[in-house]
Write a protein that holds these residues in place. Structure first.
Motif, PDB file in Angstrom:
ATOM      1  N   ILE A  82       0.854  -1.183  -0.114  1.00 44.04           N
ATOM      2  CA  ILE A  82       0.094   0.014   0.102  1.00 44.04           C
ATOM      3  C   ILE A  82       0.893   1.255  -0.082  1.00 44.04           C
ATOM      4  O   ILE A  82       0.403   2.339  -0.618  1.00 44.04           O
ATOM      5  N   LYS A 111       3.582   1.646  -1.343  1.00 45.85           N
ATOM      6  CA  LYS A 111       4.300   1.552  -2.668  1.00 45.85           C
ATOM      7  C   LYS A 111       3.230   2.274  -3.660  1.00 45.85           C
ATOM      8  O   LYS A 111       3.440   2.981  -4.474  1.00 45.85           O
ATOM      9  N   PHE A 112       2.017   1.635  -3.531  1.00 46.77           N
ATOM     10  CA  PHE A 112       0.911   2.094  -4.202  1.00 46.77           C
ATOM     11  C   PHE A 112       0.799   3.892  -4.003  1.00 46.77           C
ATOM     12  O   PHE A 112       0.311   4.447  -4.929  1.00 46.77           O
ATOM     13  N   TYR A 113       0.882   4.157  -2.931  1.00 42.03           N
ATOM     14  CA  TYR A 113       0.652   5.759  -2.509  1.00 42.03           C
ATOM     15  C   TYR A 113       1.716   6.517  -3.452  1.00 42.03           C
ATOM     16  O   TYR A 113       1.475   7.416  -3.976  1.00 42.03           O
ATOM     17  N   PHE A 171       3.203   5.527  -6.051  1.00 40.68           N
ATOM     18  CA  PHE A 171       2.822   5.429  -7.363  1.00 40.68           C
ATOM     19  C   PHE A 171       1.700   6.694  -7.703  1.00 40.68           C
ATOM     20  O   PHE A 171       1.883   7.191  -8.622  1.00 40.68           O
ATOM     21  N   THR A 172       0.653   6.456  -6.907  1.00 41.91           N
ATOM     22  CA  THR A 172      -0.416   7.554  -7.162  1.00 41.91           C
ATOM     23  C   THR A 172       0.101   8.957  -7.015  1.00 41.91           C
ATOM     24  O   THR A 172      -0.216   9.791  -7.880  1.00 41.91           O
ATOM     25  N   PHE A 227      -9.341   5.129  -2.102  1.00 42.09           N
ATOM     26  CA  PHE A 227      -8.808   5.284  -3.507  1.00 42.09           C
ATOM     27  C   PHE A 227      -9.892   4.779  -4.434  1.00 42.09           C
ATOM     28  O   PHE A 227      -9.676   4.196  -5.537  1.00 42.09           O
ATOM     29  N   PHE A 263      -7.419  -2.754  -9.172  1.00 42.24           N
ATOM     30  CA  PHE A 263      -6.554  -3.062  -7.924  1.00 42.24           C
ATOM     31  C   PHE A 263      -6.702  -4.369  -7.370  1.00 42.24           C
ATOM     32  O   PHE A 263      -5.599  -4.979  -7.206  1.00 42.24           O
ATOM     33  N   LEU A 288       0.956  -1.949 -12.921  1.00 46.05           N
ATOM     34  CA  LEU A 288       0.248  -1.099 -11.901  1.00 46.05           C
ATOM     35  C   LEU A 288       0.491   0.365 -12.347  1.00 46.05           C
ATOM     36  O   LEU A 288      -0.410   1.215 -12.068  1.00 46.05           O
ATOM     37  N   LEU A 289       1.462   0.629 -12.858  1.00 45.39           N
ATOM     38  CA  LEU A 289       1.829   2.053 -13.151  1.00 45.39           C
ATOM     39  C   LEU A 289       0.893   2.460 -14.282  1.00 45.39           C
ATOM     40  O   LEU A 289       0.150   3.606 -14.295  1.00 45.39           O
ATOM     41  N   LEU A 308      -2.772   2.751 -12.847  1.00 46.78           N
ATOM     42  CA  LEU A 308      -2.800   4.031 -12.100  1.00 46.78           C
ATOM     43  C   LEU A 308      -3.178   5.167 -13.163  1.00 46.78           C
ATOM     44  O   LEU A 308      -3.762   6.150 -12.829  1.00 46.78           O
TER      45      LEU A 308
END
Lengths: 488, 499
Positions: free
Chosen positions: A396, A398-400, A402-403, B81, B143, B187-188, B191
């Protein structure tokens, strides 16, 4: 001073009182167990005090400290770190080192320094907090120097840290002085207002001042190329202190740096963003590359922490372009995830070590999964979280990143992040793989076979729980972070 | 809810198997068998009596969807999210879920006598991989999809790294890094897609249904699509990102190879059909010639490489890549026949490749080598085993009357309408396949048994596994309509989305 201010200061007051009590008690009665429990109780009291007494936030308490939800979050992290180190230190020093009582005094003053950093919104408290933390750490790193068998080279590590840290502090002081020369103010917030109407030479001085400050911060956060001290100090310091260095000293520094950058609107100087981007990219790439070559677990974690702070810097840089809300939230989450993960990892190393002999070489971990499934399961979860695999806090986090990075459109840094993570996978997996191999048969006095002390077990269980919880159901902490970001 | 149960049973069964090890090394496999049989029972019920199992209108209509979806469910996960638990199956997913559970049973059968050490942790990993794959086939939140994409990866890593053969560290590491890095790229791009959707509509969501039809700026659409394509092509795998596969397959224990070849590769193809093309229709049209060319290169190049192998498992691994080239070709030809062909190839190859890996694994278990130069004349020693090898090799080559033929024939039929040249080259693949397959039969089962290997013929358990897969392949070859009917609504709907 109003009663509101006193209430808000309760946490700091409790920490100070605990320090004094521990000092006096140690002077009269040298009892490792007693002092350890006193410290633990004092830290727990200061952590939990605001559960019982509602603090008034945000409140500027004296010109030096600001108490708001942001500072409370990072103070809580620092105190949790202090408690973890206290729990690890007892079995680590007991029976292997004489005169252990003063160590806890240092843990308390260091934690106090970290809390002051988290509450700082101007240069004076910034410097006071940083030095309190730093000076305590010099002594903590060198602490086992009189033990019968010196584990590695604590004195060398300590001197290295002392000299490098001294230089960094000097640079920061100079930077602060330059900024003060232009603006005439120590407060972060008032720096922002004085940006307009700067002449060319004044702007130059401001930029140089900020860059020098940044260099000092980069040293403390061990960003490439200011990272040289990190592996040696991590390796030389006793494991509980390494844990403290990797977590508390980093998180409180990140807290104050983010506050400085946002409140002082430092991103108005584009040079600063460029410098930060270079530091971040270099940290992600070199941190991970250098970690590949390590045969010592502590050094490996040192380089991995360099890379992780590099990842975190992506969010800090994005703060220039994305709303403050998002960047504060991301930094908070990533820091918490990294904090719990690292503590879990060092707890495993510490469980297998004492100040007489540390289990540090990667080959020592061969077959750990079959020798002690519990310890190695913890370490595997920690490594997967560091690698950013789902079901763990690291994912999560890393997800942050990326976001935030996508929203800030930092394509270069994001590609560096992917490359860095790919390299990172290799050494995390290698360690996992080593643990899964059959154990070598001629193990004498296998420390993994010994009974683990209760405190260490509890700490590991708590950290594993935190890692999985943040990874599977992060909503509660996200809501906390959103609320603290909203009141920033 | 039924979908969640499918996964929960496997997750819980995995933990149960792990714990059961302390009661004796035979207990874990019993627990694992119970979990898979229960899952299989549920899946069969879903296929036979969909109404009784809650499949059908209500849950689908509640979520504002119609047509092809059999069952859908939604629950909040991380509202911050816009991430939620959205699970659903349509005919395509249903077929793949059924394949997964069925091959899970086969993998269990192949591990039954082979895995003696640390069996608890082995079955834990096996069941968790299967649960992750079912999650991939049913997740409709991007996700969540990514989450399961990674969940199926780690247990597989453990299976290769702990129970693998001589070069397992290298193979496991390569497998993990290839998949993980391409996963991060995906993933990138997920997003990015979500970000564009947020910019256009102000709604932050990862829901597949919401993201369909997102207007991505033209310049970036291709790049974003490529992120998805690379991740799925790596898993499929297609040339030039295929070279993790021969290592992973040859080093994995038999059950691992069965799951890898039978199921994990299909997740790549599924991702292309479900996500890449529908989410980026325009970019996919532009990219189709390149993808089809890659498909043909995969078919021919890896067939050639397969011919040069002496390691039996590596050879089968390369043929897998070659067959999956047909799937890639079929998906990007994107018309009714080609798509149906791609789906049939996925299902049939799932069975035939699993069977071949199980045979190769069985041989290795018996004579401790995979080197074909040392083998020969096994027909005399183990006639049942040799017959099975003959049957599944012929099936893989595309013998009419068996599933693979239907699939590859439909793919060629469909792609012929799109490009004559590409199809002509792809058809060559069938010829080359016959060459490398016959070589295997000749080298291993005919000729002289040079080293005088003695071996036990197939056990009753193995005969049962092979028998089941045989029935499956014959069914697919003789009555493909039963499966095409199931997948048809999905494919028709996609066809509308992608003119």
């Amino acid at each position: 001073m109003s009663s509101d201010a006193l209430i808000d200061l309760l946490q700091i007051i409790l920490l100070t009182v605990t320090t004094v009590v521990v000092m006096i008690t140690a002077a009269f009665r040298r009892d490792h167990g007693l002092i350890n429990s006193l410290t633990q109780a004092g830290l727990a009291a200061s952590l939990l005090i605001f559960v019982f007494v509602e603090p008034i936030t945000p409140l500027q308490v004296t010109p030096l400290l600001i108490i708001d939800e942001y500072s409370l979050f990072f103070s809580a992290l620092a105190i949790i770190g202090g408690m973890a180190v206290t729990a690890l230190a007892y079995p680590y020093f007991e029976k292997h080192n004489k005169l252990n009582e003063e160590f806890y005094l240092l843990v308390l003053t260091a934690t106090l320094g970290a809390v002051v950093l988290a509450c700082s919104n101007q240069f004076v408290s910034f410097f006071i907090g940083m030095e309190m933390l730093g000076v305590s750490l010099y002594a903590m790193i060198a602490y086992p120097i009189h033990s019968e068998k010196v584990a590695k080279h604590p004195l060398e590590a300590s001197i290295k840290y002392l000299i490098m840290s001294g230089i960094a502090s000097a640079m920061m002081l100079f930077g602060m002085a330059l900024i003060y020369a232009v603006t005439g103010s120590f407060e972060f917030a008032s720096l922002a207002t004085s940006h307009s109407g700067l002449g060319q030479s004044e702007t130059l001085i401001m930029v140089v001042g900020h860059l020098m400050l940044l260099a000092g911060v980069a040293f403390k956060l061990s960003l490439v190329p200011f990272h040289m001290w990190t592996p040696d100090v991590y390796e030389g310091a006793p494991v509980p202190v390494t844990a403290y260095l990797a977590t508390v000293s980093k998180s409180s520094m990140v807290a104050v740096t983010l506050r400085l950058l946002l409140e002082a609107d430092a991103f108005a100087f584009t040079q600063l963003t460029i410098a930060l981007s270079l530091l971040a990219a270099a940290s992600m790439i070199f941190g991970n590359l250098l970690a590949l070559m390590q045969s010592s677990v502590k050094r490996l974690l040192a380089y991995s922490s360099i890379a992780h702070l590099g990842y975190l810097m992506v969010v800090v840089i994005a703060a220039a372009a994305v709303p403050d809300l998002l960047s504060i939230e991301s930094v908070g989450f990533y820091m918490a995830a990294y904090f719990f993960t690292s503590l879990g990892g060092f707890a495993v190393i510490s469980a297998l070590s004492n100040s007489g002999k540390e289990l540090d070489s990667i080959t020592d971990y061969q077959g750990l999964y079959w020798r002690n499934p519990w310890l190695s399961t913890v370490l595997i979860i920690v490594l997967l979280s560091l690698a950013g695999i789902p079901l763990t806090a690291g994912f999560i986090g890393k997800f942050y990143i990326f976001t935030t990075g996508v929203e800030g459109q930092l394509w270069f840094l994001l590609s560096m992040l992917i490359i860095g993570s790919a390299i990172g996978l290799y050494y995390y997996l290698r360690l996992i793989y080593t643990m899964l191999q059959p154990a070598s048969t001629n193990l004498k006095d296998d420390p993994a076979a010994a009974r683990m002390p209760l405190g260490t077990n509890l700490l590991m269980a708590a950290m594993v729980f935190a890692i999985i919880w943040l990874g599977v159901y992060p909503m509660p902490i996200i809501e906390t972070l959103q609320s603290l970001a909203a009141t920033f | 809810m039924i979908l969640v149960w499918l996964m929960l049973i496997l997750f819980a069964g995995g933990i149960g198997a792990w714990l059961a090890e302390s009661r004796g090394s035979d207990h874990p496999r019993a627990v694992a068998l119970a979990a898979i049989l229960l899952d299989l029972f549920l899946v069969i019920m879903m296929l036979l009596v969909p109404d009784a199992m809650g499949l059908g209108g209500d849950s689908v209509a509640e979520l504002g969807q119609t047509g092809e979806w059999l069952v859908l469910m939604e629950a909040d996960w991380i509202p911050r999210f816009g991430v939620s638990f959205i699970f659903g199956v349509d005919g395509l997913s249903m077929l793949l879920v059924a394949l997964t559970v069925f091959l899970g049973l086969i993998a269990l059968g192949s591990a039954w006598g082979e895995i003696k050490e640390r069996s608890g942790f082995f079955y834990f990993n096996l069941l968790w991989t299967l649960a992750g794959v079912i999650g991939v086939f049913t997740a409709l939140d991007l996700f969540l999809f990514f989450f399961f994409w990674e969940v199926m990866l780690i247990p597989m890593y453990f299976i290769i790294a702990i129970w693998g053969h001589e070069n397992k560290e290298y193979a496991a590491m390569k497998f993990f890094i290839f998949t993980q890095v391409s996963g991060l790229l995906m993933l990138l791009c997920i997003l990015l897609l979500v970000f564009f959707h947020f910019q256009n509509s102000g709604v932050l969501t990862f829901s597949y249904f919401e993201l369909l039809g997102t207007d991505v700026p033209e310049a970036l659409a291709m790049l974003t699509m490529l992120g998805f394509f690379i991740a799925f092509a790596t898993k499929l795998p297609a040339v030039p990102v295929h070279n993790w596969l021969p290592d992973a397959h040859s080093q994995a224990p038999t059950a691992g190879s069965v799951i890898l070849a039978g199921v994990l590769l299909k997740t790549g193809a599924y991702g292309l059909i479900r996500f890449t093309v529908p989410l980026f229709p325009d970019a996919s049209v532009a990219f189709a010639p390149v993808a089809m060319t890659l498909g043909v290169v995969s078919i021919l190049y890896t067939a050639k490489v397969a011919y040069a192998q002496t390691d039996l498992k590596r050879l089968i691994a390369y043929t897998s890549v070659s067959h999956m080239g047909f799937v890639l070709l079929g998906v990007y030809a994107w018309n009714a026949q080609a798509m149906q062909g791609a789906v049939m190839t996925m299902l049939a190859h799932g069975l035939s490749a699993a069977a071949l890996f199980m045979l190769a694994g069985g041989l290795q278990h018996r004579i401790h080598t995979r080197d074909m130069d040392k083998m020969g004349g096994f027909w005399g020693v183990a006639p049942k085993l040799s017959f099975m090898a003959m049957f599944f090799t012929v099936a893989a080559v595309g013998m009419p009357g068996l599933g693979n033929f239907v699939g590859e024939f439909l793919v060629l039929l469909g792609s012929f309408q799109v490009s004559h040249t590409i199809t002509a080259f792809a058809a060559l693949g069938l010829v080359v396949a016959a060459v490398y397959s016959l070589i295997v039969i000749q080298k291993v089962f005919h000729g002289k048994n040079k080293n005088n290997y003695k071996m036990a013929d197939l056990s009753a358990m193995e005969m049962m596994c092979f028998g089941l897969m045989m029935i499956g392949l014959i069914w697919m070859g003789m009555y493909p309509q039963s499966m095409l009917d199931m997948a048809e609504p999905t494919l028709r709907n996609l066809d509308v989305a992608f003119p």
